[in-house]
Motif scaffolding. Structure first.
Motif, mmCIF file in Angstrom:
data_model
loop_
_atom_site.group_PDB
_atom_site.id
_atom_site.type_symbol
_atom_site.label_atom_id
_atom_site.label_comp_id
_atom_site.label_asym_id
_atom_site.label_seq_id
_atom_site.Cartn_x
_atom_site.Cartn_y
_atom_site.Cartn_z
ATOM 1 N N ALA A 69 0.813 -1.215 0.000
ATOM 2 C CA ALA A 69 0.000 0.000 0.000
ATOM 3 C C ALA A 69 0.851 1.272 0.000
ATOM 4 C CB ALA A 69 -0.936 0.001 1.207
ATOM 5 N N SER A 70 2.164 1.124 0.046
ATOM 6 C CA SER A 70 3.056 2.283 0.061
ATOM 7 C C SER A 70 3.138 2.918 -1.318
ATOM 8 C CB SER A 70 4.456 1.861 0.508
ATOM 9 O OG SER A 70 5.387 2.903 0.311
ATOM 10 N N LEU A 71 3.300 4.237 -1.346
ATOM 11 C CA LEU A 71 3.469 4.950 -2.603
ATOM 12 C C LEU A 71 4.893 4.854 -3.127
ATOM 13 C CD1 LEU A 71 1.384 8.159 -1.790
ATOM 14 C CD2 LEU A 71 0.716 6.244 -3.245
ATOM 15 N N GLU A 72 5.758 4.212 -2.353
ATOM 16 C CA GLU A 72 7.146 4.021 -2.769
ATOM 17 C C GLU A 72 7.276 2.731 -3.571
ATOM 18 O OE1 GLU A 72 9.504 6.266 -2.197
ATOM 19 O OE2 GLU A 72 8.041 7.519 -1.135
ATOM 20 N N VAL A 73 8.208 2.725 -4.538
ATOM 21 C CA VAL A 73 8.437 1.505 -5.313
ATOM 22 C C VAL A 73 9.043 0.445 -4.400
ATOM 23 C CG1 VAL A 73 8.735 2.708 -7.500
ATOM 24 C CG2 VAL A 73 10.735 2.268 -6.058
ATOM 25 N N LEU A 74 8.776 -0.807 -4.729
ATOM 26 C CA LEU A 74 9.329 -1.912 -3.950
ATOM 27 C C LEU A 74 10.770 -2.163 -4.343
ATOM 28 C CD1 LEU A 74 6.431 -4.544 -4.142
ATOM 29 C CD2 LEU A 74 6.993 -3.048 -2.220
ATOM 30 N N SER A 75 11.588 -2.505 -3.357
ATOM 31 C CA SER A 75 12.944 -2.946 -3.638
ATOM 32 C C SER A 75 12.877 -4.460 -3.810
ATOM 33 C CB SER A 75 13.890 -2.575 -2.493
ATOM 34 O OG SER A 75 15.192 -3.049 -2.761
ATOM 35 N N GLY A 76 12.813 -4.903 -5.041
ATOM 36 C CA GLY A 76 12.583 -6.311 -5.330
ATOM 37 C C GLY A 76 11.228 -6.488 -5.973
ATOM 38 N N SER A 77 10.847 -7.727 -6.195
ATOM 39 C CA SER A 77 9.593 -8.012 -6.892
ATOM 40 C C SER A 77 8.436 -8.188 -5.926
ATOM 41 C CB SER A 77 9.750 -9.278 -7.733
ATOM 42 O OG SER A 77 9.857 -10.420 -6.889
ATOM 43 N N VAL A 78 7.226 -8.068 -6.465
ATOM 44 C CA VAL A 78 6.018 -8.314 -5.676
ATOM 45 C C VAL A 78 6.030 -9.742 -5.150
ATOM 46 C CG1 VAL A 78 3.515 -8.559 -5.809
ATOM 47 C CG2 VAL A 78 4.622 -6.589 -6.860
ATOM 48 N N ARG A 79 6.419 -10.683 -5.992
ATOM 49 C CA ARG A 79 6.443 -12.087 -5.571
ATOM 50 C C ARG A 79 7.374 -12.279 -4.376
ATOM 51 N NH1 ARG A 79 8.260 -17.368 -9.217
ATOM 52 N NH2 ARG A 79 8.163 -18.868 -7.509
ATOM 53 N N GLU A 80 8.588 -11.772 -4.473
ATOM 54 C CA GLU A 80 9.549 -11.908 -3.369
ATOM 55 C C GLU A 80 9.007 -11.259 -2.100
ATOM 56 O OE1 GLU A 80 13.760 -11.796 -5.902
ATOM 57 O OE2 GLU A 80 12.866 -9.940 -5.138
ATOM 58 N N HIS A 81 8.404 -10.095 -2.259
ATOM 59 C CA HIS A 81 7.892 -9.351 -1.106
ATOM 60 C C HIS A 81 6.792 -10.132 -0.397
ATOM 61 C CE1 HIS A 81 7.230 -5.730 1.261
ATOM 62 N NE2 HIS A 81 5.926 -5.869 1.060
ATOM 63 N N LEU A 82 5.841 -10.646 -1.153
ATOM 64 C CA LEU A 82 4.727 -11.376 -0.545
ATOM 65 C C LEU A 82 5.180 -12.701 0.052
ATOM 66 C CD1 LEU A 82 1.768 -10.749 -3.006
ATOM 67 C CD2 LEU A 82 1.902 -10.078 -0.608
ATOM 68 N N GLU A 83 6.053 -13.407 -0.645
ATOM 69 C CA GLU A 83 6.512 -14.691 -0.115
ATOM 70 C C GLU A 83 7.297 -14.504 1.178
ATOM 71 O OE1 GLU A 83 6.607 -17.653 -3.965
ATOM 72 O OE2 GLU A 83 8.497 -16.714 -3.382
ATOM 73 N N ALA A 84 8.044 -13.401 1.286
ATOM 74 C CA ALA A 84 8.811 -13.139 2.502
ATOM 75 C C ALA A 84 7.927 -12.624 3.635
ATOM 76 C CB ALA A 84 9.922 -12.118 2.205
ATOM 77 N N ARG A 85 7.007 -11.723 3.330
ATOM 78 C CA ARG A 85 6.206 -11.089 4.378
ATOM 79 C C ARG A 85 5.019 -11.944 4.828
ATOM 80 N NH1 ARG A 85 6.889 -5.540 5.271
ATOM 81 N NH2 ARG A 85 9.071 -5.037 4.837
ATOM 82 N N LYS A 86 4.387 -12.638 3.901
ATOM 83 C CA LYS A 86 3.156 -13.364 4.220
ATOM 84 C C LYS A 86 3.344 -14.881 4.265
ATOM 85 C CE LYS A 86 -0.186 -11.487 4.744
ATOM 86 N NZ LYS A 86 -0.780 -10.793 5.910
ATOM 87 N N LYS A 87 4.548 -15.355 3.957
ATOM 88 C CA LYS A 87 4.844 -16.803 4.000
ATOM 89 C C LYS A 87 3.920 -17.588 3.071
ATOM 90 C CE LYS A 87 7.882 -15.732 7.044
ATOM 91 N NZ LYS A 87 9.276 -15.535 6.590
ATOM 92 N N VAL A 88 3.586 -16.985 1.930
ATOM 93 C CA VAL A 88 2.815 -17.693 0.918
ATOM 94 C C VAL A 88 3.792 -18.201 -0.142
ATOM 95 C CG1 VAL A 88 0.728 -16.335 1.264
ATOM 96 C CG2 VAL A 88 2.424 -15.561 -0.396
ATOM 97 N N ARG A 89 3.306 -19.047 -1.022
ATOM 98 C CA ARG A 89 4.170 -19.562 -2.087
ATOM 99 C C ARG A 89 3.401 -19.522 -3.412
ATOM 100 N NH1 ARG A 89 5.022 -24.302 -4.796
ATOM 101 N NH2 ARG A 89 7.136 -24.677 -5.534
ATOM 102 N N PHE A 90 3.924 -18.751 -4.353
ATOM 103 C CA PHE A 90 3.331 -18.706 -5.679
ATOM 104 C C PHE A 90 3.670 -20.000 -6.408
ATOM 105 C CE2 PHE A 90 3.222 -14.352 -4.458
ATOM 106 C CZ PHE A 90 2.224 -13.745 -5.200
ATOM 107 N N ASP A 91 2.662 -20.620 -7.005
ATOM 108 C CA ASP A 91 2.873 -21.934 -7.615
ATOM 109 C C ASP A 91 2.668 -21.920 -9.125
ATOM 110 O OD1 ASP A 91 3.044 -25.021 -7.176
ATOM 111 O OD2 ASP A 91 1.248 -24.739 -8.410
ATOM 112 N N HIS A 92 1.620 -21.291 -9.630
ATOM 113 C CA HIS A 92 1.365 -21.303 -11.067
ATOM 114 C C HIS A 92 0.581 -20.064 -11.482
ATOM 115 C CE1 HIS A 92 -2.169 -23.330 -9.269
ATOM 116 N NE2 HIS A 92 -2.846 -22.773 -10.243
ATOM 117 N N VAL A 93 0.627 -19.797 -12.767
ATOM 118 C CA VAL A 93 0.002 -18.610 -13.338
ATOM 119 C C VAL A 93 -0.874 -19.011 -14.527
ATOM 120 C CG1 VAL A 93 0.452 -16.509 -14.681
ATOM 121 C CG2 VAL A 93 1.771 -16.969 -12.628
ATOM 122 N N THR A 94 -2.050 -18.406 -14.614
ATOM 123 C CA THR A 94 -2.905 -18.548 -15.790
ATOM 124 C C THR A 94 -2.978 -17.196 -16.483
ATOM 125 O OG1 THR A 94 -4.248 -20.290 -14.772
ATOM 126 C CG2 THR A 94 -5.223 -19.099 -16.618
#
Length: 242
Positions: free
Chosen positions: A157-182
């Protein structure tokens, strides 16, 4: 909302077979064990085995040859080389990308985004919109939508750009794992704000690549609408024929 779940049985079996292909247990050019043998070896049902084999065939690890059965092809090099908009949207480092963050905020979820995220039509989501530019020209507009339960405890929700990717950020902060994309590709006329950001004249359509990124259970973690000016794009794909 819980996102950390065990992958379905057929996915786990497919991953096991992949590992055996990569470590040489099932060398390229050889036949994989029969369905009956796999059922007995892994203690899984025939439908689970069939679904795992179909997944591996779809992704290029295996192929069916008439009179020979299911043959190992090895790691699918062509698939790995393909340009995937979804992967780019998930793994792009905003701080290094050529472009700018043009919008961040909560908004009512659009109908087709709600459907992809499994949310009710009146839900609110976080929208993060990034405009990619090359030589001063806008080339791609990426609008990413996140369910509210996934945003807490992150910097999305920050107006600042992320240092790194959205995927890396979410996997590190929320302990989720991206598995596949449609990815779903369609054409439409852009909204006025989209056309303005992309510098497009009236009446020119955009290609919309709807990227639905899920965990192993099929729960959507993020949906991105990647807009490409249709008059500046040519899509090409290379794939094998069985």
């Amino acid at each position: 909302m819980a996102y950390e779940v065990e992958p379905p049985k057929y996915v786990r079996l497919a991953q096991t077979i992949q590992r055996r292909i990569e470590d040489g247990t099932y060398p390229p050019g050889t036949r994989v064990p029969s369905e009956n043998q796999l059922v007995q070896a892994f203690g899984m049902s025939r439908p689970t085995v069939v679904r795992a084999l179909e997944l591996l065939k779809r992704d290029g690890w295996l192929e069916s040859r008439q009179g020979f059965g299911t043959i190992v092809r090895g790691r699918p090099e062509v698939v790995e080389q393909q340009d995937r908009r979804g992967r780019e949207a998930l793994e792009r480092d905003e701080s290094q990308a050529s472009g700018r963050l043009v919008e961040v905020g909560e908004a009512p979820v659009p109908v087709r985004i709600a459907s992809a995220l499994g949310l009710p039509g009146r839900a609110t989501v976080l929208v993060r919109r990034f405009l990619l530019e090359e030589d001063g020209e806008a080339v791609e507009l990426v609008s990413s939508y996140f369910p509210a339960g996934l945003v807490e405890g992150t910097q999305l929700a920050s107006l600042e750009v992320l240092s790194g990717s959205v995927r890396e950020h979410l996997e590190a902060r929320k302990k989720v794992r991206f598995d596949h994309v449609t990815e779903r590709i369609s054409a439409r006329l852009p909204e006025a704000s989209e056309a303005e950001l992309l510098g497009m004249p009236d009446g020119v359509p955009v290609l919309s690549v709807l990227v639905v990124a899920c965990d192993a259970s099929g729960q959507a973690l993020q949906v991105s609408d990647v807009l490409l000016p249709a008059d500046r794009q040519e899509l090409e794909d290379t794939y094998r024929l069985n």
